[in-house]
Design a protein around this motif. Structure first.
Motif, PDB file in Angstrom:
ATOM      1  N   GLU A 152       0.817  -1.214   0.000  1.00  0.00           N
ATOM      2  CA  GLU A 152       0.000   0.000   0.000  1.00  0.00           C
ATOM      3  C   GLU A 152       0.847   1.258   0.000  1.00  0.00           C
ATOM      4  OE1 GLU A 152      -3.647  -0.824   2.886  1.00  0.00           O
ATOM      5  OE2 GLU A 152      -1.831  -1.937   3.396  1.00  0.00           O
ATOM      6  N   ALA A 156       1.232   4.098  -2.926  1.00  0.00           N
ATOM      7  CA  ALA A 156       0.915   5.497  -2.628  1.00  0.00           C
ATOM      8  C   ALA A 156       2.088   6.411  -2.975  1.00  0.00           C
ATOM      9  CB  ALA A 156       0.542   5.644  -1.155  1.00  0.00           C
ATOM     10  N   GLU A 159       2.368   6.643  -6.812  1.00  0.00           N
ATOM     11  CA  GLU A 159       1.338   7.523  -7.359  1.00  0.00           C
ATOM     12  C   GLU A 159       1.740   8.990  -7.182  1.00  0.00           C
ATOM     13  OE1 GLU A 159      -3.414   8.614  -6.674  1.00  0.00           O
ATOM     14  OE2 GLU A 159      -2.492   6.945  -5.602  1.00  0.00           O
ATOM     15  N   ASP A 356      -2.236   5.479   4.399  1.00  0.00           N
ATOM     16  CA  ASP A 356      -3.571   6.054   4.559  1.00  0.00           C
ATOM     17  C   ASP A 356      -3.510   7.581   4.488  1.00  0.00           C
ATOM     18  OD1 ASP A 356      -4.576   3.522   4.880  1.00  0.00           O
ATOM     19  OD2 ASP A 356      -4.668   3.627   7.072  1.00  0.00           O
ATOM     20  N   ARG A 359      -3.184   8.488   0.850  1.00  0.00           N
ATOM     21  CA  ARG A 359      -4.375   8.160   0.065  1.00  0.00           C
ATOM     22  C   ARG A 359      -5.514   9.131   0.352  1.00  0.00           C
ATOM     23  NH1 ARG A 359      -2.694   5.028  -4.056  1.00  0.00           N
ATOM     24  NH2 ARG A 359      -2.088   2.922  -3.432  1.00  0.00           N
ATOM     25  N   GLU A 360      -5.594   9.625   1.562  1.00  0.00           N
ATOM     26  CA  GLU A 360      -6.656  10.567   1.930  1.00  0.00           C
ATOM     27  C   GLU A 360      -6.385  11.988   1.443  1.00  0.00           C
ATOM     28  OE1 GLU A 360      -7.132  10.387   6.143  1.00  0.00           O
ATOM     29  OE2 GLU A 360      -7.766   8.279   6.144  1.00  0.00           O
TER      30      GLU A 360
END
Length: 474
Positions: A152, A156, A159, A356, A359-360
């Protein structure tokens, strides 16, 4: 120029139309399909042909101009820039052969370089991400697998750096490590062999003192390669071919210059031809104040000779102890093996929480906020230094990053002695001469991250009063 209709259609599902136009033109220029001097269509024609807003093409052209691929003059057409290079073949470089001094100065004072302002760290959002992951880690995340980082976080990071830095890679190529130093040490340990103490590493000069020390500890014989306004000049490298070359091309440390496109292409060509790995340290280039960030060297590397290193120490906080490296495919297995042996890993709950957080959209929001804050502080610092210290110092532009270089006008002042005197009065500036391996130029390196704009003038005035009492030639 090739008709626009013959170009690949834009991917409207994935978005980033500006980036797609930029990359299409950049890649054709690099592969020789758009020769130097070739006139390119107007932004209006390109916009109609691609079916996008004209502003999308204008922004793409601006990026290409800023990075040296296109040039234009008032009243004249935009053309492909002329620079000496050979078309990129896309073939992999031969594998590197035989795979298998730090000066301390005061910390915590005014103008300390290289440290971010952690007072604005998004504590609440980070605590929520960290707490949630600490309570709900999956069983397979708690084992010995994924030494290189959880999937993950790798995705991230990829990206983010693909969109903002132009990095081209697969998630498997990203290795999560505790620091930039750990990444440099990991790669140096792989490329430099203990039984060959004469292994050569080329180092931009001046350069990052910690990188110099890490490479020396790995057994490298360092060869300084001079930097000027265009960055490292690979043509001035001397002696046997190196095993690796360390560079900071997007925002050179400590001078702050950006490596020109011809220098970038020359470096990549040299590395491909000689089986050399280039360590690209992209330590703080996400903070740009005069223009958008220049794309990473790794993104135009078609021979997989660049290992790209990034960190969250400057963008978030040093205490997180999270950095990463994008490894060339042929070195990935060996890199992960060395990482397992060294134990250079980041706790899994930190990795999961950071994934996280990114991603948020929390990370990008924090970057936008800090870029605005640092831009104001950089402008205030540069203006204050020029106003009060201009008789002694030639102050850099301060176009990006968390520090600004300033040079003694006489070129001979003992900057180490000056720094000791200044820092005894509550400052934490660094002497630039200490960062040279070869002939040195004297100057001061000053950090801006924790210097609030309204305090910069008084701080610069204090330095000027101190300089006035010292034997500094003007």
């Amino acid at each position: 120029m090739t008709a626009v209709a013959q170009w690949p259609a834009l991917d409207r599902i994935s978005g980033d139309l500006e980036g797609q136009v930029y990359r299409l033109m950049r890649d054709r220029i690099l592969h020789g399909q758009l020769p130097p001097g070739q006139r390119v269509p107007s932004t209006r024609v390109m916009a109609v042909s691609f079916g996008v807003a004209r502003s999308t093409v204008v922004n793409a052209y601006d990026r290409l101009k800023a990075e040296g691929y296109l040039h234009s003059t008032s009243g004249a057409a935009t053309r492909v820039a002329a620079f000496p290079t050979t078309p990129l073949s896309g073939q992999s470089a031969p594998p590197p052969p035989n795979l298998p001094r730090v000066t301390e100065f005061k910390r915590g004072g005014l103008f300390e370089p290289g440290v971010p302002d952690v007072s604005t760290f998004p504590h609440a959002a980070w605590a929520r991400c960290l707490g949630a992951r600490g309570r709900s880690l999956r069983v397979h995340d708690l084992g010995y697998s994924d030494h290189g980082g959880i999937r993950e976080l790798r995705e991230a990071i990829l990206e983010h750096i693909s969109a903002t830095r132009g990095v081209v890679a697969r998630p498997e190529q990203i290795v999560i490590v505790p620091s930039t130093g750990a990444a440099i040490g990991l790669l140096a340990g792989l490329l430099l062999q203990p039984d060959h103490p004469g292994d050569i590493a080329w180092m931009e000069d001046p350069g990052y003192a910690s990188a110099q020390a890490i490479l020396r500890m790995a057994g490298a014989s360092l060869v300084p390669v001079p930097c000027n306004a265009e960055g490292i000049d690979i043509a001035q490298g001397t002696g046997p071919s190196p095993r690796l070359i360390y560079v900071t091309p997007s925002h050179q440390y400590p001078t702050g210059v950006t490596m020109s496109l011809p220098r970038r292409l020359a470096l990549l060509e040299f590395a491909r031809a000689n089986g050399v790995i280039v360590l690209e340290d992209d330590y703080d280039s996400e903070f740009q104040y005069a223009s958008r960030p220049i794309a990473a060297l790794q993104g135009i590397d078609h021979g997989e000779v660049v290992a790209y290193i990034g960190t969250f120490s400057k963008t978030l906080a040093p205490g997180l102890r999270v950095a990463y490296a994008v490894i060339p495919s042929r070195l990935l297995a060996a890199t992960e093996a060395v990482q397992r042996l060294r134990g250079a890993v980041v706790p899994v709950h930190i990795q999961a929480a950071l994934a996280d957080f990114m991603r948020e959209g929390r990370f990008r929001a924090h970057l936008r906020q800090m870029n605005a804050i640092y831009a104001e502080r950089m402008m205030a610092t540069v203006e204050a230094l020029r106003r009060h210290c201009g008789d002694w110092l030639e102050v850099g532009e301060g176009a990006g990053g968390l520090q600004v270089a300033s040079w003694f006008r006489d070129g001979k002042t003992d900057d180490v002695a000056v720094v000791r005197a200044i820092n005894s009065n509550g400052f934490a500036v660094r002497p630039i001469s200490a960062l040279y391996l070869g002939p040195a130029r004297s100057g001061l390196l000053l950090g801006i991250a924790r210097m609030e704009a309204q305090a910069a003038d008084a701080a610069a005035a204090r330095i000027a009063r101190l300089l006035a009492t010292m034997p500094v030639n003007v």
